[in-house]
Design an enzyme around this catalytic site. Structure first.
Site, PDB file in Angstrom:
ATOM      1  N   HIS A  15       0.837  -1.205   0.000  1.00 41.46           N
ATOM      2  CA  HIS A  15       0.000   0.000   0.000  1.00 41.46           C
ATOM      3  C   HIS A  15       0.869   1.250   0.000  1.00 41.46           C
ATOM      4  O   HIS A  15       2.094   1.200   0.138  1.00 41.46           O
ATOM      5  CB  HIS A  15      -0.993   0.004   1.172  1.00 41.46           C
ATOM      6  N   CYS A  34       5.339   5.740   4.869  1.00 38.03           N
ATOM      7  CA  CYS A  34       4.169   5.104   4.250  1.00 38.03           C
ATOM      8  C   CYS A  34       3.730   5.822   2.985  1.00 38.03           C
ATOM      9  O   CYS A  34       2.882   5.331   2.243  1.00 38.03           O
ATOM     10  CB  CYS A  34       3.017   5.020   5.246  1.00 38.03           C
ATOM     11  N   HIS A  40       4.952  -0.107  -0.382  1.00 32.33           N
ATOM     12  CA  HIS A  40       5.688  -0.982   0.528  1.00 32.33           C
ATOM     13  C   HIS A  40       4.686  -1.999   1.044  1.00 32.33           C
ATOM     14  O   HIS A  40       3.475  -1.828   0.896  1.00 32.33           O
ATOM     15  CB  HIS A  40       6.320  -0.182   1.673  1.00 32.33           C
ATOM     16  N   HIS A  42       3.155  -5.089   3.889  1.00 34.50           N
ATOM     17  CA  HIS A  42       2.974  -5.515   5.272  1.00 34.50           C
ATOM     18  C   HIS A  42       2.509  -6.968   5.292  1.00 34.50           C
ATOM     19  O   HIS A  42       1.841  -7.424   4.362  1.00 34.50           O
ATOM     20  CB  HIS A  42       1.918  -4.673   5.984  1.00 34.50           C
ATOM     21  N   ASP A  80      -4.914 -10.655  -0.670  1.00 32.89           N
ATOM     22  CA  ASP A  80      -3.610 -11.297  -0.497  1.00 32.89           C
ATOM     23  C   ASP A  80      -2.741 -11.125  -1.740  1.00 32.89           C
ATOM     24  O   ASP A  80      -3.192 -11.374  -2.864  1.00 32.89           O
ATOM     25  CB  ASP A  80      -3.795 -12.786  -0.191  1.00 32.89           C
ATOM     26  N   HIS A  81      -1.496 -10.675  -1.513  1.00 33.89           N
ATOM     27  CA  HIS A  81      -0.536 -10.426  -2.600  1.00 33.89           C
ATOM     28  C   HIS A  81      -1.050  -9.388  -3.594  1.00 33.89           C
ATOM     29  O   HIS A  81      -0.742  -9.448  -4.778  1.00 33.89           O
ATOM     30  CB  HIS A  81      -0.144 -11.726  -3.313  1.00 33.89           C
ATOM     31  N   GLU A 125      -1.125  -4.693  11.594  1.00 35.32           N
ATOM     32  CA  GLU A 125      -0.337  -4.258  10.439  1.00 35.32           C
ATOM     33  C   GLU A 125       1.135  -4.597  10.670  1.00 35.32           C
ATOM     34  O   GLU A 125       1.882  -4.893   9.739  1.00 35.32           O
ATOM     35  CB  GLU A 125      -0.512  -2.765  10.205  1.00 35.32           C
TER      36      GLU A 125
HETATM   37 NI    NI Z   1       2.455   0.876   5.602  1.00 35.38          NI
END
Ligand code: NI
Length: 135
Positions: A15, A34, A40, A42, A80-81, A125
C-alpha cells in the site's frame, strides 16, 4: 449465554498512504515512510470474531469452516498479494490505513454473518500495531 469464537488469518499486501489533494511535503509530513511512491508491504494478521449464542443442536456458535471459507473468499482472495491502492476497488479513493482496511473487511463480512451475531475485526499491520473494529 453468548460465546465469542475467533478465526485467525493472514495476508500480505502492498500500500501507499497519501492524499492526491495534498502536495508532497504535506503527505511526507503526515504519512512519512508510508508515503513511498513505490509502495511498501505488510504482513497483515487478521482475527475475525463472531459472538452469539450456542446452537443447542450443534454446540456451535458458528461453523468455523463457514467462517474460514468466508475469510478466504472475501478477504484473502481480494487482498492477499495485492496492491491495495491499485487492485482493491474499495481503496480507490480511501487511504488503505489499518483502520480503513479493518472497516472494509468488517463491511465485506458483515453481510454474510447472521444478524443476531456480533462481528469484530482485529487487524495487525505490524506485530506491535493493531486496530479493532466492531461496527
Ligand atoms: Ni504501511
Amino acid at each position: 449465554m453468548k460465546v465469542k469464537v475467533s478465526r485467525k488469518a493472514h495476508f500480505n499486501a502492498a500500500h501507499r498512504l497519501y492524499r492526491k489533494d495534498w502536495d508532497h511535503a504535506q503527505n511526507e509530513a503526515i504519512f512519512g515512510l508510508c508515503n513511498n511512491p513505490h509502495f511498501h508491504g505488510h504482513n497483515y494478521e487478521l482475527i475475525v470474531s463472531v459472538t452469539g449464542t450456542i446452537d443447542p443442536e450443534t454446540g456451535y456458535v458458528m461453523d468455523m469452516k463457514v467462517l474460514k471459507d468466508l475469510i478466504k473468499s472475501e478477504v484473502e482472495d481480494a487482498m492477499d498479494h495485492k496492491n491495495l491502492n491499485i487492485e482493491v476497488p474499495e481503496f480507490e479513493n480511501l487511504n488503505p490505513t489499518a483502520e480503513n482496511i479493518a472497516v472494509v473487511i468488517w463491511q465485506k463480512l458483515r453481510k454474510h454473518i447472521a444478524k443476531d451475531m456480533d462481528l469484530e475485526i482485529v487487524l495487525y499491520e505490524t506485530p506491535r500495531n493493531f486496530v479493532t473494529f466492531s461496527g
